[in-house]
Enzyme design. Structure first.
Site, mmCIF file in Angstrom:
data_model
loop_
_atom_site.group_PDB
_atom_site.id
_atom_site.type_symbol
_atom_site.label_atom_id
_atom_site.label_comp_id
_atom_site.label_asym_id
_atom_site.label_seq_id
_atom_site.Cartn_x
_atom_site.Cartn_y
_atom_site.Cartn_z
ATOM 1 N N GLY A 11 0.821 -1.218 0.000
ATOM 2 C CA GLY A 11 0.000 0.000 0.000
ATOM 3 C C GLY A 11 0.849 1.260 0.000
ATOM 4 N N ARG A 15 -2.066 8.662 3.571
ATOM 5 C CA ARG A 15 -2.284 9.546 4.723
ATOM 6 C C ARG A 15 -1.003 9.890 5.481
ATOM 7 N NH1 ARG A 15 -6.976 5.867 7.057
ATOM 8 N NH2 ARG A 15 -5.954 4.437 5.605
ATOM 9 N N GLU A 151 -16.282 -3.541 6.353
ATOM 10 C CA GLU A 151 -15.383 -2.397 6.413
ATOM 11 C C GLU A 151 -16.146 -1.130 6.822
ATOM 12 O OE1 GLU A 151 -11.906 -2.471 5.928
ATOM 13 O OE2 GLU A 151 -12.500 -4.550 6.221
ATOM 14 N N ALA A 377 44.250 22.997 28.366
ATOM 15 C CA ALA A 377 43.041 23.590 27.788
ATOM 16 C C ALA A 377 43.334 24.235 26.444
ATOM 17 C CB ALA A 377 42.474 24.631 28.746
ATOM 18 N N ASN A 383 45.349 18.363 12.181
ATOM 19 C CA ASN A 383 45.521 17.065 11.513
ATOM 20 C C ASN A 383 45.319 17.137 10.013
ATOM 21 O OD1 ASN A 383 42.792 17.627 11.964
ATOM 22 N ND2 ASN A 383 42.236 15.470 11.745
HETATM 23 C C1 UD1 Z 1 -7.621 -3.353 6.629
HETATM 24 C C2 UD1 Z 1 -8.793 -4.357 6.741
HETATM 25 C C3 UD1 Z 1 -9.654 -3.952 7.928
HETATM 26 C C4 UD1 Z 1 -8.817 -3.930 9.186
HETATM 27 C C5 UD1 Z 1 -7.599 -3.012 8.999
HETATM 28 C C6 UD1 Z 1 -6.673 -3.179 10.189
HETATM 29 C C7 UD1 Z 1 -9.419 -5.154 4.547
HETATM 30 C C8 UD1 Z 1 -10.343 -4.994 3.391
HETATM 31 N N1 UD1 Z 1 -9.570 -4.307 5.543
HETATM 32 O O1 UD1 Z 1 -8.155 -2.081 6.335
HETATM 33 O O2 UD1 Z 1 -10.711 -4.884 8.100
HETATM 34 O O3 UD1 Z 1 -9.589 -3.491 10.289
HETATM 35 O O4 UD1 Z 1 -6.857 -3.352 7.827
HETATM 36 O O5 UD1 Z 1 -5.551 -2.344 10.090
HETATM 37 O O6 UD1 Z 1 -8.590 -6.044 4.522
HETATM 38 N N2 UD1 Z 1 -2.098 -3.556 1.122
HETATM 39 C C9 UD1 Z 1 -1.468 -4.129 0.046
HETATM 40 N N3 UD1 Z 1 -2.060 -4.074 -1.181
HETATM 41 C C10 UD1 Z 1 -3.255 -3.480 -1.396
HETATM 42 C C11 UD1 Z 1 -3.904 -2.881 -0.293
HETATM 43 C C12 UD1 Z 1 -3.293 -2.940 0.953
HETATM 44 O O7 UD1 Z 1 -0.384 -4.684 0.176
HETATM 45 O O8 UD1 Z 1 -3.720 -3.485 -2.535
HETATM 46 C C13 UD1 Z 1 -1.447 -3.618 2.440
HETATM 47 C C14 UD1 Z 1 -1.061 -2.276 2.974
HETATM 48 O O9 UD1 Z 1 0.277 -1.954 2.630
HETATM 49 C C15 UD1 Z 1 -1.190 -2.477 4.475
HETATM 50 C C16 UD1 Z 1 -2.285 -3.510 4.614
HETATM 51 O O10 UD1 Z 1 -2.361 -4.159 3.353
HETATM 52 O O11 UD1 Z 1 -0.008 -3.016 5.036
HETATM 53 C C17 UD1 Z 1 -3.633 -2.902 4.969
HETATM 54 O O12 UD1 Z 1 -4.043 -2.014 3.981
HETATM 55 P P1 UD1 Z 1 -4.885 -0.718 4.309
HETATM 56 O O13 UD1 Z 1 -5.253 -0.071 3.039
HETATM 57 O O14 UD1 Z 1 -4.211 0.089 5.349
HETATM 58 O O15 UD1 Z 1 -6.209 -1.430 4.911
HETATM 59 P P2 UD1 Z 1 -7.268 -0.777 5.882
HETATM 60 O O16 UD1 Z 1 -8.168 0.098 5.129
HETATM 61 O O17 UD1 Z 1 -6.577 -0.217 7.056
HETATM 62 CA CA CA Z 2 -4.329 0.188 7.616
#
Ligand code: UD1
Ligand code: CA
Length: 454
Positions: A11, A15, A151, A377, A383
């Site tokens: 991801g 934010r 979600e 002192a 150097n």
């Molecule tokens: C996700 C969960 C939510 C949970 C929350 C906890 C889902 C749909 N939702 O939401 O239920 O309460 O985490 O923190 O699973 N990532 C990828 N590829 C992608 C999207 C995300 O690798 O395409 C990775 C991100 O880097 C991150 C993690 O997955 O490490 C979570 O992604 P994020 O978009 O933060 O999910 P949340 O909306 O927080």
């Molecule tokens: Ca998250």
């Protein structure tokens, strides 16, 4: 069953508002993703995969990656889509544990419990209960049993009231996951393939779905913005402070110490406020660290006192030394037993011999100093000639008068004495007094200038 953790780290982390990929932002000086990898490695997993995507090159360059299967998710279409990139690595009877690269404080004990739960369950969700569950997926139960995860963005007001949330960590068998992932549809508010939809599918198949409730919510809190990062940084530092105290270190204020790396401490060490430890730092027994010291990649012996506002980097300090206040030890500073480095003294790539003292206002660089030397002192080693660095050698028991300049390469013999204010450009022999300055004269009848009249 083989244990196969998969860490999601593709991801963007919009934010965070940062050029650095989110999972590289540090907690305790270490990228969040590295924390999660280290915890997964403690499980003695059979294989380990990291799903990467956003800022991929930076991520791979910054992470210590031995034994990791890197799997690229070129487009980020959701957590389910992310896990689906790794199906080719999954065997049907693998015990898959999904971890998140942005949830850095997870403990390996918890990951192990999640994995072990597959002896009873087909799918286990690590959940926690939060006072403020906003933003998280909610665990929807029917007659007490898990029905699905909804979600935040897809939730109605009733569901938004639920305080049990999805940590994101789940465990399931490879064969089941492959089937569920294939069936995911992006029919939701975000148009993403949600990993969480696997839960509803498992329930529909009458699989054994259960939760493991994490008692300490900090462990499963995610970092989506810098405020959450700062919060988890404090939590992490407090955990480290607690461990230090349990192992016999006194902290004058456990809320004012930062350990960004690995700190190893002997017995009865006392650390006053605002100490920052960076990288690998070792402290011997009975070390006292006064306020506002920054110590990086250094080894400190026993019974050493470091007075306030001292900064040490790649320094070696033997037993019974005294440093500061306001001292700076730069890389290669090597203090032998009972050496003293006092206020406003900078030492670089120099050995300060046993019992030698550099007490005030000095720069000592590229120097080999013997035992029981006294540096007056304001003395400095010159150097650097503008192009190259040169060595200064000072023998045992030498006495260097205040404000001497030692123009390197130069050597001062054992028991030599240098008169104050000397500029030493040639070797000073042992046991003699060497002086190199203009002779003092006094003029009688000399008059001070007077102010011009206009
Ligand atoms: C996700 C969960 C939510 C949970 C929350 C906890 C889902 C749909 N939702 O939401 O239920 O309460 O985490 O923190 O699973 N990532 C990828 N590829 C992608 C999207 C995300 O690798 O395409 C990775 C991100 O880097 C991150 C993690 O997955 O490490 C979570 O992604 P994020 O978009 O933060 O999910 P949340 O909306 O927080
Ligand atoms: Ca998250």
């Amino acid at each position: 069953m083989k244990l196969f953790p998969i860490i999601l780290a593709a991801g963007q982390g919009t934010r965070m508002n940062s050029a650095l990929p989110k999972v590289l932002h540090p907690i305790g000086g270490k990228p969040m993703l590295q924390h999660v990898i280290d915890r997964c490695k403690q499980l003695k997993a059979d294989k380990l995969a990291v799903i990467y995507g956003h800022g991929g090159e930076q991520v791979r360059a910054r992470i210590n990656d031995d034994g990791i299967h890197w799997v690229e998710q070129a487009e980020q279409k959701g957590t389910g889509h992310a896990v689906a990139q790794a199906v080719h690595l999954m065997d049907d009877d693998d015990c898959i544990v999904i971890a998140y690269g942005d949830v850095p404080l997870i403990k390996s004990k918890t990951l192990q419990a999640l994995a072990d739960s597959l002896q009873q369950n087909d799918l286990t969700i690590l959940t926690t209960v939060l006072d403020n569950p906003k933003g998280y997926g909610r665990i929807v139960r029917e007659a007490g049993r898990v029905a699905c995860i909804v979600e935040e963005k897809d939730a109605d007001d009733t569901i938004k009231q639920i305080t049990e949330v999805n940590s994101g960590f789940i465990a399931a068998k490879g064969g089941d996951l492959k089937r569920w992932l294939q069936a995911l549809q992006p029919e939701n508010a975000q148009g993403e393939y949600y990993l969480t939809d696997c839960v509803g599918m498992a329930v529909a198949e009458n699989k054994r779905v259960d939760t493991l409730i994490c008692e300490n919510p900090n462990e499963v809190e995610g970092v989506n913005n810098r405020e959450q990062q700062a919060k988890l940084e404090r939590v992490y530092q407090q955990q480290q402070a607690k461990t230090l105290m349990e192992n016999g270190t006194s902290l004058l204020d456990p809320n004012r110490i930062d350990i960004r790396g690995n700190l190893t401490v002997g017995k009865d060490v006392i650390i006053d406020v605002n100490a920052v430890f960076i990288g690998d730092v070792k402290l011997g027994d009975n070390v006292v660290i006064h306020p506002n010291c920054v110590i990086q990649d250094s080894v400190i012996g026993s019974n050493v006192t470091i007075y306030p506002n001292s900064v040490l980097e790649q320094a070696k300090v033997a037993d019974n030394c005294s440093i500061g206040p306001f001292a700076r030890l730069r890389p290669g500073a090597d203090l032998q037993k009972q050496a003293k480095v006092g206020n406003f003294v900078e030492i670089k790539k120099s050995q300060i011999g046993e019992g030698s003292k550099v007490s005030h206002l000095s720069y000592i660089g590229d120097t080999e100093m013997g035992k029981n030397v006294n540096i007056g002192a304001g003395t400095i080693t010159c150097n650097y000639d503008g192009v190259n660095k040169h060595l200064t050698q000072i023998g045992d028991n030498a006495f260097i008068g205040s404000c001497t300049q030692l123009v390197a390469p130069v050597s001062v013999g054992n028991y030599a004495t240098i008169g104050a204010g000397s500029t030493i450009t040639k070797d000073a022999p042992a046991e003699q007094l060497t002086l190199a300055r203009a002779k003092q004269i006094s003029r009688s009848g000399w008059q001070r200038p007077t102010k011009n009249e206009e």
